[in-house]
Design an enzyme around this catalytic site. Structure first.
Site, PDB file in Angstrom:
ATOM      1  N   ARG A  59      49.356  63.584  15.621  1.00 19.72           N
ATOM      2  CA  ARG A  59      49.211  62.449  16.533  1.00 19.72           C
ATOM      3  C   ARG A  59      47.870  61.740  16.327  1.00 19.72           C
ATOM      4  NH1 ARG A  59      48.458  61.938  22.862  1.00 19.72           N
ATOM      5  NH2 ARG A  59      49.417  59.886  23.127  1.00 19.72           N
ATOM      6  N   HIS A  63      47.333  57.764  15.659  1.00 22.46           N
ATOM      7  CA  HIS A  63      46.453  56.908  16.467  1.00 22.46           C
ATOM      8  C   HIS A  63      45.376  56.273  15.592  1.00 22.46           C
ATOM      9  CE1 HIS A  63      47.257  58.291  20.867  1.00 22.46           C
ATOM     10  NE2 HIS A  63      48.359  58.213  20.171  1.00 22.46           N
ATOM     11  N   SER A  73      38.459  56.128  12.875  1.00 22.07           N
ATOM     12  CA  SER A  73      37.852  55.596  14.112  1.00 22.07           C
ATOM     13  C   SER A  73      38.170  56.481  15.311  1.00 22.07           C
ATOM     14  CB  SER A  73      38.308  54.154  14.366  1.00 22.07           C
ATOM     15  OG  SER A  73      39.718  54.072  14.389  1.00 22.07           O
ATOM     16  N   ASN A  91      44.606  58.776  25.674  1.00 21.69           N
ATOM     17  CA  ASN A  91      44.055  59.905  24.928  1.00 21.69           C
ATOM     18  C   ASN A  91      44.606  61.248  25.393  1.00 21.69           C
ATOM     19  OD1 ASN A  91      42.953  60.298  27.381  1.00 21.69           O
ATOM     20  ND2 ASN A  91      40.814  60.262  26.726  1.00 21.69           N
ATOM     21  N   PRO A 158      51.428  51.656  20.681  1.00 21.23           N
ATOM     22  CA  PRO A 158      52.703  51.501  21.384  1.00 21.23           C
ATOM     23  C   PRO A 158      52.739  52.440  22.590  1.00 21.23           C
ATOM     24  CG  PRO A 158      53.002  52.715  19.323  1.00 21.23           C
ATOM     25  CD  PRO A 158      51.580  52.218  19.340  1.00 21.23           C
ATOM     26  N   HIS A 188      57.793  63.380  16.912  1.00 25.67           N
ATOM     27  CA  HIS A 188      57.967  63.952  18.248  1.00 25.67           C
ATOM     28  C   HIS A 188      58.789  65.234  18.242  1.00 25.67           C
ATOM     29  CE1 HIS A 188      56.812  59.936  20.398  1.00 25.67           C
ATOM     30  NE2 HIS A 188      55.781  60.588  19.903  1.00 25.67           N
TER      31      HIS A 188
END
Ligand code: HEM
Ligand SMILES: *[C@@H]1O[C@H](CO)[C@@H](O)[C@H](O)[C@H]1NC(C)=O
Ligand SMILES: *[C@@H]1O[C@H](CO)[C@@H](O)[C@H](O)[C@H]1NC(C)=O
Ligand SMILES: *[C@@H]1O[C@H](CO)[C@@H](O)[C@H](O)[C@H]1NC(C)=O
Length: 316
Positions: A59, A63, A73, A91, A158, A188
């Site tokens: 994940r 991101h 980043s 987060n 999203p 997922h």
């Protein structure tokens, strides 16, 4: 003349654009040949003491790539006057940053200043999938690390309440197709979700119905028992799928049974073409793996960054 002017201005623009490195599979072959195995070792070690690490790394990479390109980043800490991405609202459940720190330490000990944090994260995400029983693949390398991370930009991610057209827009803005959307949503299959991420479907769905009618009734009952309308236990939630530490195609089978968690998961069967893909991946894990690998390479090639950070949490 106009054509020449256009070409000249294109050249000028491309020389002003931050360097967009061409990625390659053998990028570190000469400069840091053992980087990949050191990173894999660090990831394996982290998983050994915490089974939630693979989901976190996958994940985290997603991101990272969706905000300013795959430039590390997401790894930067907040500073004096700046709240970083990792401290932004979406987060929840971002964790295991220490696994990247450990990989970076191991790599820096061998070849200081050579391997970017963005590459380490891309490799760690691949390792996370492979070590969870999923496919493996060569990760193109040569990303550079960015110098900017803003919590406010996490609104560009999203959201789990998105419908198909919103998802499509979010992905196409990053050069990703509907096929990529369906394949990558298969991420997922790993991990955990907090109640807040699917609360919209199980309480106060809309003015006329309380519960999203597309969720299976038995699944609604179990979700509501973990996530009541009020007084939710802190950190309450549920695993993405019952085999949440195994990278498999269960996620797609669950969508077809009305047992996916997010509106954005359910949305994948609201168009004929995406539903066809969901059905294909539900019936063939091999097809899912093949598509996932292709789309991961595409997602993880979104450009950004200027430097090779020494410490993944702070800019040089
Ligand atoms: C399509 C749009 C997507 C949306 C709306 C979305 C949304 C979410 C949300 C809301 C969570 C749960 C956060 C929480 O409640 O703790 C989550 C978890 C997760 N997502 Fe996504 N996601 C999307 C795409 C992806 C992609 C492309 C990947 C990777 C390929 C991915 C991998 C994961 C993983 C592994 C977790 C579990 C994290 C953990 O357990 O630590 N997601 N996602
Ligand atoms: C998430 O962001 C909130 C502020 O929005 C912050 O207080 C919290 O520490 C962050 N959590 C993590 C795990 O970074
Ligand atoms: C998706 O959501 C957006 C924003 O709420 C809305 O404008 C649009 O009509 C929705 N699209 C579909 C197909 O439901
Ligand atoms: C609420 O959702 C149901 C099921 O999707 C739908 O049939 C109904 O039109 C919606 N009502 C409102 C007011 O949006």
């Amino acid at each position: 003349m106009a054509a020449i002017a256009a070409i000249l201005s294109l050249l000028l623009i491309s020389s002003l654009t931050p360097s967009s490195n061409a990625l390659s599979n053998n990028y570190y072959d000469k400069t840091c040949p053992d980087a990949e195995s050191a990173i894999t070792d660090a990831v394996r070690k982290a998983i050994g003491s915490d089974k939630t690490v693979p989901a976190a790394l996958l994940r985290m990479h997603f991101h990272d790539c969706f905000i300013r390109g795959c430039d590390g980043s997401v790894l930067l800490n907040s500073g004096n006057n700046n709240k970083a991405e990792k401290d932004g609202p979406p987060n929840l459940s971002l964790h295991a940053f220490y696994a990247i720190d450990n990989a970076k330490k191991a790599v820096e000990a061998m070849c200081p200043g050579v391997v970017s944090c963005a590459d380490i994260l891309a490799l760690a995400a691949r390792d996370a999938v492979t070590l969870s029983g999923g496919p493996t693949w060569d990760v193109p390398k040569g990303r550079l690390d960015g110098r900017v991370s803003k919590a406010s930009e996490t609104v560009q991610l999203p959201a789990p309440v998105f419908n198909l057209s919103q998802l499509q827009q979010s992905f196409s803005q990053r050069g990703l197709s509907m096929n990529d959307l369906v394949a990558l949503s298969g991420g997922h299959t790993l991990g955990f979700s907090h109640c807040s991420s699917f609360q919209n479907r199980i309480h106060n769905f809309n003015k006329t119905v309380d519960v999203d009618p597309t969720i299976s009734p038995s699944f609604v009952r179990s979700l509501r028992s973990v996530c009541p309308a009020h007084n939710i236990v802190k950190n309450a939630g549920t695993t993405m799928d019952p085999s949440s530490t195994t990278f498999d195609n269960t996620y797609f089978k669950l969508i077809l049974q009305g047992k996916s968690l997010f509106s954005s998961d359910q949305a994948l069967i609201t168009s004929q073409s995406t539903q066809k893909l969901v059905t294909k991946f539900a019936s063939s894990q091999e097809d899912f793996y093949e598509a996932f690998v292709k789309s991961m390479i595409k997602m993880s090639s979104i450009n950004g960054g200027q430097e090779v950070r020494k410490d993944c949490r702070v800019v040089n």
